[in-house]
Design a protein around this motif. Sequence first.
Motif, PDB file in Angstrom:
ATOM      1  N   LEU A  25       0.813  -1.215   0.000  1.00 29.53           N
ATOM      2  CA  LEU A  25       0.000   0.000   0.000  1.00 29.53           C
ATOM      3  C   LEU A  25       0.849   1.269   0.000  1.00 29.53           C
ATOM      4  CD1 LEU A  25      -2.742  -1.179   2.505  1.00 29.53           C
ATOM      5  CD2 LEU A  25      -3.065  -0.692   0.078  1.00 29.53           C
ATOM      6  N   SER A  26       2.034   1.208   0.591  1.00 34.03           N
ATOM      7  CA  SER A  26       2.907   2.388   0.621  1.00 34.03           C
ATOM      8  C   SER A  26       3.646   2.589  -0.691  1.00 34.03           C
ATOM      9  CB  SER A  26       3.926   2.257   1.756  1.00 34.03           C
ATOM     10  OG  SER A  26       4.881   1.251   1.458  1.00 34.03           O
ATOM     11  N   GLY A  27       3.682   1.548  -1.513  1.00 40.70           N
ATOM     12  CA  GLY A  27       4.420   1.636  -2.773  1.00 40.70           C
ATOM     13  C   GLY A  27       5.861   1.187  -2.660  1.00 40.70           C
ATOM     14  N   ARG A  28       6.308   0.879  -1.447  1.00 39.20           N
ATOM     15  CA  ARG A  28       7.695   0.460  -1.264  1.00 39.20           C
ATOM     16  C   ARG A  28       7.971  -0.840  -1.998  1.00 39.20           C
ATOM     17  NH1 ARG A  28      10.858  -2.844   1.678  1.00 39.20           N
ATOM     18  NH2 ARG A  28      12.915  -2.074   2.315  1.00 39.20           N
ATOM     19  N   THR A  29       7.019  -1.752  -1.954  1.00 38.57           N
ATOM     20  CA  THR A  29       7.132  -3.017  -2.675  1.00 38.57           C
ATOM     21  C   THR A  29       6.103  -3.031  -3.793  1.00 38.57           C
ATOM     22  OG1 THR A  29       7.895  -4.215  -0.707  1.00 38.57           O
ATOM     23  CG2 THR A  29       6.947  -5.522  -2.496  1.00 38.57           C
ATOM     24  N   LYS A  30       6.544  -3.337  -5.000  1.00 45.25           N
ATOM     25  CA  LYS A  30       5.650  -3.407  -6.154  1.00 45.25           C
ATOM     26  C   LYS A  30       5.128  -4.835  -6.296  1.00 45.25           C
ATOM     27  CE  LYS A  30       6.773   0.865  -7.126  1.00 45.25           C
ATOM     28  NZ  LYS A  30       7.694   1.098  -5.985  1.00 45.25           N
ATOM     29  N   ASP A  31       3.828  -4.983  -6.271  1.00 47.28           N
ATOM     30  CA  ASP A  31       3.242  -6.313  -6.345  1.00 47.28           C
ATOM     31  C   ASP A  31       3.548  -6.990  -7.679  1.00 47.28           C
ATOM     32  OD1 ASP A  31       1.097  -8.337  -5.234  1.00 47.28           O
ATOM     33  OD2 ASP A  31       0.647  -8.001  -7.351  1.00 47.28           O
ATOM     34  N   LYS A  32       4.014  -8.229  -7.612  1.00 46.36           N
ATOM     35  CA  LYS A  32       4.288  -9.022  -8.804  1.00 46.36           C
ATOM     36  C   LYS A  32       3.471 -10.308  -8.823  1.00 46.36           C
ATOM     37  CE  LYS A  32       9.058  -7.341  -9.241  1.00 46.36           C
ATOM     38  NZ  LYS A  32      10.486  -7.733  -9.306  1.00 46.36           N
ATOM     39  N   ASN A  33       2.583 -10.433  -7.855  1.00 47.30           N
ATOM     40  CA  ASN A  33       1.850 -11.691  -7.709  1.00 47.30           C
ATOM     41  C   ASN A  33       0.470 -11.691  -8.357  1.00 47.30           C
ATOM     42  OD1 ASN A  33       3.921 -12.938  -6.215  1.00 47.30           O
ATOM     43  ND2 ASN A  33       3.176 -12.028  -4.310  1.00 47.30           N
ATOM     44  N   ILE A  34      -0.200 -10.548  -8.365  1.00 48.22           N
ATOM     45  CA  ILE A  34      -1.579 -10.515  -8.856  1.00 48.22           C
ATOM     46  C   ILE A  34      -1.661 -10.980 -10.301  1.00 48.22           C
ATOM     47  CG2 ILE A  34      -3.550  -9.038  -9.389  1.00 48.22           C
ATOM     48  CD1 ILE A  34      -2.745  -7.306  -6.983  1.00 48.22           C
ATOM     49  N   GLY A  35      -0.858 -10.388 -11.168  1.00 50.35           N
ATOM     50  CA  GLY A  35      -0.902 -10.752 -12.573  1.00 50.35           C
ATOM     51  C   GLY A  35      -0.538 -12.209 -12.798  1.00 50.35           C
ATOM     52  N   TYR A  36       0.451 -12.695 -12.045  1.00 47.29           N
ATOM     53  CA  TYR A  36       0.880 -14.090 -12.197  1.00 47.29           C
ATOM     54  C   TYR A  36      -0.253 -15.041 -11.805  1.00 47.29           C
ATOM     55  CZ  TYR A  36       3.724 -18.309 -11.844  1.00 47.29           C
ATOM     56  OH  TYR A  36       4.224 -19.581 -12.021  1.00 47.29           O
ATOM     57  N   ILE A  37      -0.858 -14.780 -10.641  1.00 48.10           N
ATOM     58  CA  ILE A  37      -1.939 -15.652 -10.183  1.00 48.10           C
ATOM     59  C   ILE A  37      -3.125 -15.587 -11.146  1.00 48.10           C
ATOM     60  CG2 ILE A  37      -3.585 -16.099  -8.320  1.00 48.10           C
ATOM     61  CD1 ILE A  37      -1.507 -14.950  -6.378  1.00 48.10           C
ATOM     62  N   ALA A  38      -3.471 -14.385 -11.606  1.00 47.20           N
ATOM     63  CA  ALA A  38      -4.603 -14.226 -12.526  1.00 47.20           C
ATOM     64  C   ALA A  38      -4.403 -15.055 -13.788  1.00 47.20           C
ATOM     65  CB  ALA A  38      -4.782 -12.755 -12.877  1.00 47.20           C
ATOM     66  N   GLU A  39      -3.218 -14.971 -14.377  1.00 46.78           N
ATOM     67  CA  GLU A  39      -2.943 -15.740 -15.597  1.00 46.78           C
ATOM     68  C   GLU A  39      -2.934 -17.238 -15.311  1.00 46.78           C
ATOM     69  OE1 GLU A  39       0.245 -15.799 -19.325  1.00 46.78           O
ATOM     70  OE2 GLU A  39       0.698 -14.649 -17.514  1.00 46.78           O
ATOM     71  N   TYR A  40      -2.352 -17.614 -14.190  1.00 45.00           N
ATOM     72  CA  TYR A  40      -2.278 -19.028 -13.804  1.00 45.00           C
ATOM     73  C   TYR A  40      -3.690 -19.608 -13.658  1.00 45.00           C
ATOM     74  CZ  TYR A  40      -0.081 -23.035 -11.382  1.00 45.00           C
ATOM     75  OH  TYR A  40       0.378 -24.285 -11.021  1.00 45.00           O
ATOM     76  N   LEU A  41      -4.540 -18.887 -12.945  1.00 48.59           N
ATOM     77  CA  LEU A  41      -5.896 -19.373 -12.721  1.00 48.59           C
ATOM     78  C   LEU A  41      -6.682 -19.456 -14.022  1.00 48.59           C
ATOM     79  CD1 LEU A  41      -6.868 -17.478  -9.439  1.00 48.59           C
ATOM     80  CD2 LEU A  41      -5.999 -19.816  -9.679  1.00 48.59           C
ATOM     81  N   THR A  42      -6.544 -18.451 -14.865  1.00 51.00           N
ATOM     82  CA  THR A  42      -7.236 -18.467 -16.152  1.00 51.00           C
ATOM     83  C   THR A  42      -6.846 -19.698 -16.957  1.00 51.00           C
ATOM     84  OG1 THR A  42      -7.420 -16.057 -16.255  1.00 51.00           O
ATOM     85  CG2 THR A  42      -7.544 -17.242 -18.340  1.00 51.00           C
ATOM     86  N   ASN A  43      -5.568 -20.039 -16.924  1.00 54.27           N
ATOM     87  CA  ASN A  43      -5.070 -21.165 -17.713  1.00 54.27           C
ATOM     88  C   ASN A  43      -5.566 -22.513 -17.218  1.00 54.27           C
ATOM     89  OD1 ASN A  43      -3.646 -19.518 -19.467  1.00 54.27           O
ATOM     90  ND2 ASN A  43      -1.733 -19.656 -18.320  1.00 54.27           N
ATOM     91  N   ILE A  44      -6.009 -22.586 -15.953  1.00 55.41           N
ATOM     92  CA  ILE A  44      -6.515 -23.860 -15.451  1.00 55.41           C
ATOM     93  C   ILE A  44      -8.031 -23.859 -15.271  1.00 55.41           C
ATOM     94  CG2 ILE A  44      -4.319 -24.433 -14.337  1.00 55.41           C
ATOM     95  CD1 ILE A  44      -5.565 -23.716 -11.641  1.00 55.41           C
ATOM     96  N   GLY A  45      -8.689 -22.819 -15.740  1.00 52.51           N
ATOM     97  CA  GLY A  45     -10.143 -22.801 -15.720  1.00 52.51           C
ATOM     98  C   GLY A  45     -10.778 -22.242 -14.465  1.00 52.51           C
ATOM     99  N   ILE A  46     -10.088 -21.321 -13.790  1.00 59.89           N
ATOM    100  CA  ILE A  46     -10.655 -20.632 -12.624  1.00 59.89           C
ATOM    101  C   ILE A  46     -10.727 -19.146 -12.937  1.00 59.89           C
ATOM    102  CG2 ILE A  46     -10.345 -20.060 -10.191  1.00 59.89           C
ATOM    103  CD1 ILE A  46      -8.875 -22.705  -9.836  1.00 59.89           C
ATOM    104  N   GLU A  47     -11.874 -18.556 -12.735  1.00 59.83           N
ATOM    105  CA  GLU A  47     -12.083 -17.147 -13.083  1.00 59.83           C
ATOM    106  C   GLU A  47     -11.834 -16.240 -11.886  1.00 59.83           C
ATOM    107  OE1 GLU A  47     -15.792 -14.322 -14.427  1.00 59.83           O
ATOM    108  OE2 GLU A  47     -15.547 -16.261 -15.441  1.00 59.83           O
ATOM    109  N   LEU A  48     -10.839 -15.376 -12.004  1.00 63.11           N
ATOM    110  CA  LEU A  48     -10.559 -14.412 -10.945  1.00 63.11           C
ATOM    111  C   LEU A  48     -11.603 -13.310 -10.992  1.00 63.11           C
ATOM    112  CD1 LEU A  48      -8.672 -13.456  -8.678  1.00 63.11           C
ATOM    113  CD2 LEU A  48      -7.378 -12.202 -10.415  1.00 63.11           C
ATOM    114  N   ARG A  49     -12.302 -13.106  -9.873  1.00 64.56           N
ATOM    115  CA  ARG A  49     -13.386 -12.132  -9.813  1.00 64.56           C
ATOM    116  C   ARG A  49     -13.034 -10.874  -9.014  1.00 64.56           C
ATOM    117  NH1 ARG A  49     -18.708 -13.665 -10.678  1.00 64.56           N
ATOM    118  NH2 ARG A  49     -18.849 -14.889 -12.596  1.00 64.56           N
ATOM    119  N   GLU A  50     -12.177 -11.004  -8.003  1.00 72.22           N
ATOM    120  CA  GLU A  50     -11.896  -9.867  -7.130  1.00 72.22           C
ATOM    121  C   GLU A  50     -10.448  -9.871  -6.676  1.00 72.22           C
ATOM    122  OE1 GLU A  50     -14.954  -8.715  -4.074  1.00 72.22           O
ATOM    123  OE2 GLU A  50     -15.613 -10.784  -4.417  1.00 72.22           O
TER     124      GLU A  50
END
Length: 254
Positions: A25-50
């Motif tokens: 939230l402070s911006g000190r660390t840039k998130d690198k997990n959201i996009g990875y998880i979203a793509e991973y889930l899409t590829n196995i048939g799970i829809e990321l909603r939130e």
Amino acid sequence: MTASDTSSSPALVTAAILVIGDEILSGRTKDKNIGYIAEYLTNIGIELREVRIVPDVQEEIVSALNALRSRQTYVFTTGGIGPTHDDITADSVAAAFGVSIDHDPRAIAMLSERFPADQLNEARLRMARIPAGANLIANSVSKAPGFNIGNVYVMAGVPSIMQAMLDALAPTLKTGVKILSDTVRAGLREGDIGTALAEVAKAHPDVSIGSYPFFSDEGPDTNVVVRSRDAQKLAEAMAAVKTMLAAEQARLGV
């Protein structure tokens, strides 16, 4: 962007991501997990909603977790399961489920594979505190496990560790029909096609149609993306999009 509602699609398995940490939230660390998880889930048939990001505050974590787990098939959390005082995710998850938390012999055994007994100090043993009734998620990188309780999967925030945990737990997940997608470059600005694209989306309610503007060397342009779990409906909608684009290009003299 124009999109149709795909909530009636068959075999729908949904997910949410809860990112935990003041540093995000402070911006000190840039998130690198959201996009990875979203793509991973899409590829196995799970829809990321939130996706939600919350601070290292137990009340905030518990509130968000309870809201998400009541609405989605799965919730994946990242961050806050380390050895320091502000790593409070495990305690917060235990509180959300109303269970106790203590050092888990299985987790201690995993940590012992990396740390000699004289190095398993109080801080490192914090990573072995697991809510009662939870299953462990293997961590091939640093050995400190994640865990699963109910429909919640608790993973580390460090990307390489999170990715290893996701690989370990993925075979245990229920998956749905994979989402297929197709993309066409419009050759027009988003505002040029917005009205016509809405009509196409209205005529094809079982697919999702989105427009995404970008700039190229030739100037402003738009990608139109069509997504569906049904290959035939995807093809029909994309054909309609291409017909519409050709008509709009002719009308505007492009």
